[in-house]
Structure formats: C-alpha cells, structure tokens
Design a protein around this motif. Structure first.
Motif, PDB file in Angstrom:
ATOM      1  N   GLY A  20       4.066 -21.096 -10.483  1.00  0.00           N
ATOM      2  CA  GLY A  20       5.288 -21.222 -11.275  1.00  0.00           C
ATOM      3  C   GLY A  20       5.159 -20.518 -12.610  1.00  0.00           C
ATOM      4  O   GLY A  20       4.056 -20.155 -13.052  1.00  0.00           O
ATOM      5  N   SER A  21       6.292 -20.344 -13.254  1.00  0.00           N
ATOM      6  CA  SER A  21       6.329 -19.660 -14.554  1.00  0.00           C
ATOM      7  C   SER A  21       5.542 -20.453 -15.595  1.00  0.00           C
ATOM      8  O   SER A  21       5.784 -21.645 -15.798  1.00  0.00           O
ATOM      9  N   SER A  22       4.593 -19.790 -16.236  1.00  0.00           N
ATOM     10  CA  SER A  22       3.805 -20.459 -17.293  1.00  0.00           C
ATOM     11  C   SER A  22       3.008 -19.391 -18.023  1.00  0.00           C
ATOM     12  O   SER A  22       3.098 -18.209 -17.684  1.00  0.00           O
ATOM     13  N   GLY A  23       2.209 -19.835 -18.973  1.00  0.00           N
ATOM     14  CA  GLY A  23       1.359 -18.888 -19.692  1.00  0.00           C
ATOM     15  C   GLY A  23       0.347 -18.203 -18.780  1.00  0.00           C
ATOM     16  O   GLY A  23      -0.242 -17.188 -19.152  1.00  0.00           O
ATOM     17  N   LEU A  24       0.158 -18.734 -17.579  1.00  0.00           N
ATOM     18  CA  LEU A  24      -0.800 -18.119 -16.649  1.00  0.00           C
ATOM     19  C   LEU A  24      -0.212 -16.911 -15.934  1.00  0.00           C
ATOM     20  O   LEU A  24      -0.932 -16.161 -15.282  1.00  0.00           O
ATOM     21  N   LEU A  44       6.989 -14.949 -13.052  1.00  0.00           N
ATOM     22  CA  LEU A  44       6.507 -14.545 -14.379  1.00  0.00           C
ATOM     23  C   LEU A  44       6.909 -15.564 -15.434  1.00  0.00           C
ATOM     24  O   LEU A  44       7.912 -16.270 -15.285  1.00  0.00           O
ATOM     25  N   LYS A  45       6.128 -15.614 -16.495  1.00  0.00           N
ATOM     26  CA  LYS A  45       6.501 -16.393 -17.684  1.00  0.00           C
ATOM     27  C   LYS A  45       7.925 -15.986 -18.077  1.00  0.00           C
ATOM     28  O   LYS A  45       8.268 -14.808 -18.025  1.00  0.00           O
ATOM     29  N   SER A  46       8.733 -16.952 -18.479  1.00  0.00           N
ATOM     30  CA  SER A  46      10.133 -16.627 -18.798  1.00  0.00           C
ATOM     31  C   SER A  46      10.262 -15.750 -20.032  1.00  0.00           C
ATOM     32  O   SER A  46       9.556 -15.941 -21.020  1.00  0.00           O
ATOM     33  N   ASN A 199      12.564 -28.352 -13.346  1.00  0.00           N
ATOM     34  CA  ASN A 199      11.727 -27.888 -14.453  1.00  0.00           C
ATOM     35  C   ASN A 199      11.193 -29.103 -15.205  1.00  0.00           C
ATOM     36  O   ASN A 199      11.724 -30.210 -15.081  1.00  0.00           O
ATOM     37  N   ARG A 200      10.139 -28.888 -15.941  1.00  0.00           N
ATOM     38  CA  ARG A 200       9.586 -29.954 -16.790  1.00  0.00           C
ATOM     39  C   ARG A 200       9.625 -29.417 -18.202  1.00  0.00           C
ATOM     40  O   ARG A 200       9.230 -28.275 -18.434  1.00  0.00           O
ATOM     41  N   PHE A 201      10.054 -30.253 -19.129  1.00  0.00           N
ATOM     42  CA  PHE A 201      10.307 -29.732 -20.465  1.00  0.00           C
ATOM     43  C   PHE A 201       9.353 -30.290 -21.490  1.00  0.00           C
ATOM     44  O   PHE A 201       8.721 -31.329 -21.281  1.00  0.00           O
ATOM     45  N   ALA A 245      10.228 -27.001  -4.525  1.00  0.00           N
ATOM     46  CA  ALA A 245       9.845 -28.180  -5.316  1.00  0.00           C
ATOM     47  C   ALA A 245       8.949 -27.768  -6.482  1.00  0.00           C
ATOM     48  O   ALA A 245       8.076 -26.913  -6.333  1.00  0.00           O
ATOM     49  N   SER A 246       9.184 -28.401  -7.628  1.00  0.00           N
ATOM     50  CA  SER A 246       8.335 -28.147  -8.799  1.00  0.00           C
ATOM     51  C   SER A 246       8.218 -29.430  -9.609  1.00  0.00           C
ATOM     52  O   SER A 246       9.187 -30.185  -9.721  1.00  0.00           O
ATOM     53  N   THR A 247       7.080 -29.635 -10.169  1.00  0.00           N
ATOM     54  CA  THR A 247       6.690 -30.743 -11.055  1.00  0.00           C
ATOM     55  C   THR A 247       5.855 -31.801 -10.336  1.00  0.00           C
ATOM     56  O   THR A 247       6.293 -32.405  -9.344  1.00  0.00           O
ATOM     57  N   ILE A 249       3.107 -31.451  -8.641  1.00  0.00           N
ATOM     58  CA  ILE A 249       2.408 -31.108  -7.389  1.00  0.00           C
ATOM     59  C   ILE A 249       1.017 -30.589  -7.787  1.00  0.00           C
ATOM     60  O   ILE A 249       0.885 -29.487  -8.307  1.00  0.00           O
ATOM     61  N   HIS A 250       0.021 -31.440  -7.559  1.00  0.00           N
ATOM     62  CA  HIS A 250      -1.317 -31.138  -8.083  1.00  0.00           C
ATOM     63  C   HIS A 250      -2.342 -30.849  -7.008  1.00  0.00           C
ATOM     64  O   HIS A 250      -3.459 -30.458  -7.309  1.00  0.00           O
ATOM     65  N   ASN A 251      -1.994 -31.112  -5.741  1.00  0.00           N
ATOM     66  CA  ASN A 251      -2.991 -30.950  -4.675  1.00  0.00           C
ATOM     67  C   ASN A 251      -2.275 -30.748  -3.329  1.00  0.00           C
ATOM     68  O   ASN A 251      -1.042 -30.746  -3.270  1.00  0.00           O
ATOM     69  N   LEU A 268       3.498 -24.324  -8.563  1.00  0.00           N
ATOM     70  CA  LEU A 268       2.382 -25.016  -9.216  1.00  0.00           C
ATOM     71  C   LEU A 268       2.189 -24.464 -10.611  1.00  0.00           C
ATOM     72  O   LEU A 268       2.198 -23.252 -10.812  1.00  0.00           O
ATOM     73  N   ALA A 269       1.973 -25.344 -11.570  1.00  0.00           N
ATOM     74  CA  ALA A 269       1.647 -24.872 -12.929  1.00  0.00           C
ATOM     75  C   ALA A 269       0.511 -25.726 -13.500  1.00  0.00           C
ATOM     76  O   ALA A 269      -0.619 -25.252 -13.639  1.00  0.00           O
ATOM     77  N   SER A 270       0.784 -27.015 -13.785  1.00  0.00           N
ATOM     78  CA  SER A 270      -0.216 -27.843 -14.475  1.00  0.00           C
ATOM     79  C   SER A 270      -1.546 -27.889 -13.743  1.00  0.00           C
ATOM     80  O   SER A 270      -2.610 -27.838 -14.356  1.00  0.00           O
ATOM     81  N   THR A 271      -1.508 -27.987 -12.426  1.00  0.00           N
ATOM     82  CA  THR A 271      -2.771 -28.090 -11.686  1.00  0.00           C
ATOM     83  C   THR A 271      -3.608 -26.812 -11.845  1.00  0.00           C
ATOM     84  O   THR A 271      -4.838 -26.862 -11.814  1.00  0.00           O
ATOM     85  N   LEU A 272      -2.928 -25.683 -12.039  1.00  0.00           N
ATOM     86  CA  LEU A 272      -3.666 -24.423 -12.221  1.00  0.00           C
ATOM     87  C   LEU A 272      -4.294 -24.368 -13.619  1.00  0.00           C
ATOM     88  O   LEU A 272      -5.358 -23.786 -13.812  1.00  0.00           O
ATOM     89  N   TYR A 273      -3.631 -25.013 -14.578  1.00  0.00           N
ATOM     90  CA  TYR A 273      -4.248 -25.131 -15.914  1.00  0.00           C
ATOM     91  C   TYR A 273      -5.460 -26.064 -15.839  1.00  0.00           C
ATOM     92  O   TYR A 273      -6.503 -25.806 -16.407  1.00  0.00           O
ATOM     93  N   LYS A 274      -5.274 -27.186 -15.127  1.00  0.00           N
ATOM     94  CA  LYS A 274      -6.338 -28.207 -15.107  1.00  0.00           C
ATOM     95  C   LYS A 274      -7.537 -27.768 -14.276  1.00  0.00           C
ATOM     96  O   LYS A 274      -8.677 -28.014 -14.641  1.00  0.00           O
TER      97      LYS A 274
HETATM   98  C1  LIG Z   1       2.143 -24.167 -20.627  1.00  0.00           C
HETATM   99  C2  LIG Z   1       3.373 -24.089 -19.783  1.00  0.00           C
HETATM  100  C3  LIG Z   1       4.285 -23.063 -19.975  1.00  0.00           C
HETATM  101  C4  LIG Z   1       5.454 -23.008 -19.217  1.00  0.00           C
HETATM  102  N1  LIG Z   1       6.351 -21.991 -19.401  1.00  0.00           N
HETATM  103  C5  LIG Z   1       7.470 -21.921 -18.626  1.00  0.00           C
HETATM  104  C6  LIG Z   1       8.395 -20.854 -18.747  1.00  0.00           C
HETATM  105  O1  LIG Z   1       8.240 -19.941 -19.551  1.00  0.00           O
HETATM  106  N2  LIG Z   1       9.476 -20.865 -17.937  1.00  0.00           N
HETATM  107  C7  LIG Z   1       9.709 -21.838 -17.014  1.00  0.00           C
HETATM  108  O2  LIG Z   1      10.726 -21.783 -16.290  1.00  0.00           O
HETATM  109  N3  LIG Z   1       8.854 -22.858 -16.884  1.00  0.00           N
HETATM  110  C8  LIG Z   1       7.752 -22.923 -17.650  1.00  0.00           C
HETATM  111  N4  LIG Z   1       6.885 -23.956 -17.502  1.00  0.00           N
HETATM  112  C9  LIG Z   1       7.209 -25.023 -16.533  1.00  0.00           C
HETATM  113  C10 LIG Z   1       6.490 -24.814 -15.207  1.00  0.00           C
HETATM  114  O3  LIG Z   1       6.869 -23.620 -14.568  1.00  0.00           O
HETATM  115  C11 LIG Z   1       6.770 -25.983 -14.258  1.00  0.00           C
HETATM  116  O4  LIG Z   1       8.139 -26.001 -13.902  1.00  0.00           O
HETATM  117  C12 LIG Z   1       6.442 -27.339 -14.879  1.00  0.00           C
HETATM  118  O5  LIG Z   1       5.236 -27.275 -15.614  1.00  0.00           O
HETATM  119  C13 LIG Z   1       6.318 -28.412 -13.810  1.00  0.00           C
HETATM  120  O6  LIG Z   1       5.372 -28.076 -12.844  1.00  0.00           O
HETATM  121  P1  LIG Z   1       3.881 -28.666 -12.887  1.00  0.00           P
HETATM  122  O7  LIG Z   1       3.976 -30.128 -12.775  1.00  0.00           O
HETATM  123  O8  LIG Z   1       3.182 -28.009 -11.733  1.00  0.00           O
HETATM  124  O9  LIG Z   1       3.283 -28.238 -14.196  1.00  0.00           O
HETATM  125  C14 LIG Z   1       5.701 -24.021 -18.252  1.00  0.00           C
HETATM  126  C15 LIG Z   1       4.763 -25.036 -18.054  1.00  0.00           C
HETATM  127  C16 LIG Z   1       3.613 -25.078 -18.801  1.00  0.00           C
HETATM  128  C17 LIG Z   1       2.638 -26.193 -18.569  1.00  0.00           C
END
Ligand SMILES: Cc1cc2nc3c(=O)[nH]c(=O)nc-3n(C[C@H](O)[C@H](O)[C@H](O)COP(=O)(O)O)c2cc1C
Length: 332
Positions: A20-24, A44-46, A199-201, A245-247, A249-251, A268-274
């Motif tokens: 998913g979109s994130s700093g990764l 891609l990161k938004s 999305n998670r905010f 699905a998003s948010t 999902i860690h495994n 997937l986003a948070s699980t890839l950070y962790k």
């Molecule tokens: C550090 C970080 C940066 C994120 N940046 C974006 C973003 O730029 N655009 C976006 O749509 N979602 C962004 N997200 C949200 C994730 O794509 C994802 O929807 C959200 O973290 C929930 O998924 P997760 O539980 O796997 O983390 C970001 C999440 C994290 C943790």
C-alpha cells in the motif's frame, strides 16, 4: 500447483499482496525489494493535491497569468520558498519505477477537493502508471455542511478524473459516511475499477502528563482488521467493482480472512514497517501453504465464501452489540 493470480479491477496480479501507499513506496530501490519479495503490485506514496495546486499556482504567478485562481494568495506564492518540484519528481518516480519493475505500479493522489488539480492525473497516465488510486478524505467535521454536501465532492472528484484518464481508477476511502453501504454502492457505480476499504488516518492523542496534544500510533495493529473485515464482507457482491482490503492486515491469516470475506486483494503497510519488506515472502508462503492444506487450487475456490451474502450466518456481520454473549466477560 496453486494459482495465486487475482484480478485487481482490470489488472491481473501475480498474487493478492499489494504494498500500500506509504513511505516505503516513495523510491525505486525499496520498490525493487518489495517486488523481489513477491508483492503483486505497488501503490506509490501519495502525491498531495495541495502540492499539485501549490506548484501550479507558483508557475502561474511566475508567468504573471491574469487567470490566476486565487488572487489573494498570489503574493504568498511569489515568495514561497518550499519545494516546487514535487509534481516533476512524482512523474519521474513513475517513469523510473515503470522502467525497473515488472509488477503493476499504481500512482496515488491524496485529494480533498475536486477543483484545480484534476488535470494532473492525465500526466500520471502519460508517464505510464498502470492505474491511479484516489485517496479521498474529507473529515466530516464542518457543522455547516450536510452529509450530501460532503459526499457530493467524492463524486465530483471521480467524475473529473475519469473524464481525463483511461487507466483504471481505484478509490481509497474512510468509513465516515452517512450511510456507508449505500455510499459505497453508489461510488462503485461511477466506473471505477475498485474500492480500497479503508484508509487509516493520522489521529491526534493527548499526553496526560505534559498536557500536550501528541500523535496517536502511526502504525496499525492486527486488532485493527475488524472494521475492514466487516465491511468487505457486507459489501462483497453488492458493489460493481472489486474490493481491496486495507488496514490491520499483518500476516497470512489476515490476508486469508479478507479474501474469504470477499476481497480481491489486500494492501499492506504497517506490517512492512514492523517486519521489513522481506515479510511479504513469509506471508506469501503461509498463504500458499494454507491453500494447499485446504485443497484450494485458485483464489476463486474460496474468495467471498464467507461474505455476508454467501455465509450461512449473514446476521453476524450486522451484529454490533455484545448482548448476552459477553455478559460474563472477562472469563477467568
Ligand atoms: C507511514 C505511513 C505513510 C502513509 N502514507 C500514505 C499515503 O501517502 N497515501 C495513502 O493513501 N495512504 C498512506 N498510508 C496509509 C496506508 O497506505 C494504509 O492504508 C494504512 O496504513 C492502513 O494499512 P495498514 O494497517 O497495513 O498499515 C500511510 C501509512 C503509513 C503507516
């Protein structure tokens, strides 16, 4: 042999795990790792709508254009000293990732309004992005606005963007809507390829010692999966597009649950950070092993079998009160 391919709107992915979109996902090196460890696609990161508008205005003010959109901010933009090249960098990121990666690259724009920036997706499509995800969020906190004022914006944004691009468009939403089921159904009829739920905010928190407002947890936890799981199950087969699905999902277990509920893929986003991006490989292996154990040969064998529509106990997804079942909680 297990077939992990899945449809992600009109894209075909080698498997349902999407970074998913994130700093990764803001540089090609990371994304190459993400691909190497097996992801089906990357988002891609938004790029933020504000960045597009800010640079467009700066450009117009440089050109002294009389057609400037918000004249009152002209002076500010003349002296604005921040990065002016985010849009150019974003287009470059698309070009670069498309030349290096073989999995689909989905661009993402964070939008809060439908005006002045919707020309930009055309540039994203021209740069070669395989799809565009619109990350739309309007915090419904303005007491002078009605729910329909707020929700109209989503439709305007989608319409403007869809009129300009032919690549698949995905819409990533929050669960704030006056009637979520009908809202999601109507959004799905706009010709989009998929809904990303949810999305998670960023959430503010309060430090009771320093009495300061702080930042809430940035990363999700596995317990955050339930909101999405319920809504994926409820909306499955009711919407006219795919559900991603998003948010939370860690495994592999989380991935399997979401697909049983009806998701075509997961982000997937948070699980890839962790756990690091190499964890994609672990999830994939466990996912495949589960399919083999259950004698499934493709995702279609089990996708949506536990959705509200298909499950033998649909009422459970509509239950919101604990009632008598948990009267004795906690159980020792
Ligand atoms: C550090 C970080 C940066 C994120 N940046 C974006 C973003 O730029 N655009 C976006 O749509 N979602 C962004 N997200 C949200 C994730 O794509 C994802 O929807 C959200 O973290 C929930 O998924 P997760 O539980 O796997 O983390 C970001 C999440 C994290 C943790």
């Amino acid at each position: 042999m297990v077939d992990l391919t899945t449809n992600y709107g009109s894209l075909e992915l080698r498997n349902p795990l999407v970074a998913g979109s994130s700093g990764l996902t803001d540089n090609v090196e990371n994304m190459l790792e993400i691909e190497k460890y097996g992801a089906g696609a990357v988002v891609l990161k938004s790029l933020f709508e504000e960045e597009i508008i800010r640079e467009m205005k700066a450009e117009m003010s440089r050109m002294g254009s009389p057609g400037f959109i918000y004249p009152e901010t002209l002076e500010f933009y003349d002296y604005f000293d921040g990065p002016k090249e985010s849009t150019a960098r974003y287009i470059e990121l698309i070009h670069k990732s498309k030349s290096k990666l073989s999995i689909p690259v989905i661009a993402s724009i964070n939008c809060v309004d439908s005006e002045n920036w919707t020309y930009f997706p055309k540039k994203i499509a021209e740069a070669g992005a395989d799809a565009l995800e619109l990350n739309i969020f309007i915090l419904p906190a303005d007491i002078n606005k009605t729910a329909s004022d707020n929700e109209k914006l989503y439709f305007n944004i989608i319409e403007n963007v869809k009129n300009l691009v032919n690549i698949p468009v995905f819409v990533k939403l929050s669960y704030y809507a006056s009637n979520l089921a009908s809202f999601l159904t109507e959004i799905s009829k706009t010709g989009i390829d998929g809904l990303v739920l949810f999305n998670r905010f960023y959430n503010p928190d309060i430090d009771i010692e320093t009495l300061q407002i702080t930042s809430g947890a940035i990363l999700s936890s596995p317990a955050d999966i339930y909101q999405t799981l319920r809504w994926v199950a409820i909306m499955s087969n009711r919407v006219e597009c795919d559900i991603i699905a998003s948010t939370g999902i860690h495994n592999a277990e989380g991935v399997i649950k979401q697909i049983l509920a009806g998701a075509s893929a997961v982000q997937l986003a948070s699980t890839l950070y962790k756990n690091g991006v190499s964890y994609i490989e672990t999830i994939l292996k466990e996912f495949e092993a589960w399919m083999i154990k259950k004698k499934y040969t493709s995702m279609n064998d089990f996708k949506g079998t536990l959705s509200q529509e298909k499950s033998s106990n649909p009422a459970v997804y509509s239950r919101v009160q604990f009632m008598k079942y948990f009267r004795g909680f906690p159980v020792s």
